[in-house]
Write a protein that holds these residues in place. Structure first.
Motif, PDB file in Angstrom:
ATOM      1  N   UNK A 149      43.360  39.870  39.152  1.00  0.00           N
ATOM      2  CA  UNK A 149      42.281  40.821  38.896  1.00  0.00           C
ATOM      3  C   UNK A 149      40.947  40.270  39.381  1.00  0.00           C
ATOM      4  N   UNK A 150      40.103  41.158  39.887  1.00  0.00           N
ATOM      5  CA  UNK A 150      38.707  40.855  40.174  1.00  0.00           C
ATOM      6  C   UNK A 150      37.877  41.769  39.291  1.00  0.00           C
ATOM      7  N   UNK A 151      36.972  41.203  38.497  1.00  0.00           N
ATOM      8  CA  UNK A 151      36.243  41.960  37.482  1.00  0.00           C
ATOM      9  C   UNK A 151      34.731  41.858  37.731  1.00  0.00           C
ATOM     10  N   UNK A 152      34.050  42.990  37.654  1.00  0.00           N
ATOM     11  CA  UNK A 152      32.607  43.058  37.855  1.00  0.00           C
ATOM     12  C   UNK A 152      31.951  43.616  36.601  1.00  0.00           C
TER      13      UNK A 152
ATOM     14  N   UNK B 152      24.063  40.238  36.358  1.00  0.00           N
ATOM     15  CA  UNK B 152      25.269  40.746  37.001  1.00  0.00           C
ATOM     16  C   UNK B 152      26.178  39.570  37.345  1.00  0.00           C
ATOM     17  N   UNK B 153      27.463  39.750  37.185  1.00  0.00           N
ATOM     18  CA  UNK B 153      28.405  38.675  37.471  1.00  0.00           C
ATOM     19  C   UNK B 153      29.764  39.257  37.822  1.00  0.00           C
ATOM     20  N   UNK B 154      30.589  38.440  38.447  1.00  0.00           N
ATOM     21  CA  UNK B 154      31.976  38.812  38.725  1.00  0.00           C
ATOM     22  C   UNK B 154      32.856  37.610  38.431  1.00  0.00           C
ATOM     23  N   UNK B 155      34.059  37.871  37.982  1.00  0.00           N
ATOM     24  CA  UNK B 155      35.012  36.798  37.717  1.00  0.00           C
ATOM     25  C   UNK B 155      36.411  37.251  38.135  1.00  0.00           C
ATOM     26  N   UNK B 156      37.348  36.311  38.159  1.00  0.00           N
ATOM     27  CA  UNK B 156      38.716  36.597  38.571  1.00  0.00           C
ATOM     28  C   UNK B 156      39.675  36.107  37.496  1.00  0.00           C
ATOM     29  N   UNK B 157      40.801  36.810  37.349  1.00  0.00           N
ATOM     30  CA  UNK B 157      41.813  36.453  36.371  1.00  0.00           C
ATOM     31  C   UNK B 157      43.179  36.512  37.047  1.00  0.00           C
ATOM     32  N   UNK B 158      44.006  35.511  36.781  1.00  0.00           N
ATOM     33  CA  UNK B 158      45.402  35.508  37.213  1.00  0.00           C
ATOM     34  C   UNK B 158      46.278  35.231  36.003  1.00  0.00           C
TER      35      UNK B 158
END
Length: 265
Positions: A133-136, A173-179
């Motif tokens: 996932x890429x989350x904003x 503002x930020x973005x993160x990734x989840x696996x």
């Protein structure tokens, strides 16, 4: 954590969205779609010459942030790597001092393929990743602010002008990734969500513990440092993610799955 990849579009933050689209096209970017958030919209733009995908957040008619993201967000192959640039122009070789983020846009893809991962799915510590996932969204943390003011000096029995320090909540503002995979997972944090005292992680990734993967909700925690162990909750129906740590530390946003499935995840 390594320095983030520059987009070459930093000068456009704050520009009016309608007027700036023409400039983006002039610089070689093509609109590949986006989505509407609670108080802002997110649009993905692809530059073929730079092999770069960026997500632009628009709030109150202006660009509030421009962040690099993964090629699949722009409907491109996941194994494309950004082309380094200098002063907004493609470079035949990296400029002096250029240090790309080793984790940005290129997880270790094996031969073959995996649903949701064009060109092959990543393998992490011997585990085949089931969900990426890429989350904003919006991040928050406690920051330090300083200023000057008049204060009462009891010992000298008078007012004196001087500096002061205080804490405040910073929102950005930020973005993160989840696996995630069977019984485990990891989360990749933006630099803005990593405090000076931290457990260092691995190239920006933090292991998720106590991972629970249900049909509707994914839960887990990660150890940021000895005092802060944020909780992660992802609603698989709406795509919303919530990260909650101690004090004002947290993140709220919307996630997209890597790939082109018609549903969220």
């Amino acid at each position: 954590m390594a320095n983030a990849q520059s987009t070459g579009l930093e000068d456009m933050v704050g520009a009016r969205a309608g007027q700036a689209e023409g400039e983006l096209q002039r610089r070689g970017y093509v609109n590949t779609g986006g989505q509407q958030g609670d108080d802002r919209s997110y649009t993905n733009w692809w530059n073929a010459s730079r092999r770069q995908c960026v997500t632009i957040a628009t709030m109150d008619g202006r660009y509030s942030s421009i962040q690099p993201t993964l090629p699949p967000d722009c409907r491109q192959s996941a194994n494309q790597r950004p082309n380094p640039t200098y002063q907004g122009q493609p470079a035949s070789r990296p400029r002096p001092g250029y240090q790309p983020d080793p984790g940005f846009g290129r997880p270790p893809y094996p031969p073959g393929g995996q649903p949701g991962y064009p060109g092959g799915g990543p393998v992490v510590a011997g585990q085949s990743v089931d969900l990426g996932l890429v989350c904003f969204g919006d991040g928050s943390k406690t920051g330090l602010a300083s200023g000057t003011t008049w204060t009462w000096n009891r010992d000298r029995d008078r007012y004196e002008y001087g500096t002061y320090n205080t804490t405040r909540t910073e929102v950005f503002d930020a973005s993160l990734m989840v696996q995630t995979w069977g019984g485990g997972g990891r989360i990749r944090l933006p630099r803005s969500l990593i405090p000076p005292i931290n457990s260092r992680g691995n190239n920006g990734w933090w292991d998720l513990y106590d991972v629970s993967i249900g049909p509707d909700v994914i839960r887990g925690t990660y150890r940021l440092n000895g005092l802060n162990k944020p909780r992660v909750m992802i609603d698989r129906r709406s795509g919303r993610i919530t990260v909650q740590g101690t004090a004002d530390y947290g993140f709220r946003g919307t996630c997209d799955m890597i790939g082109h499935e018609p549903r969220r995840f």
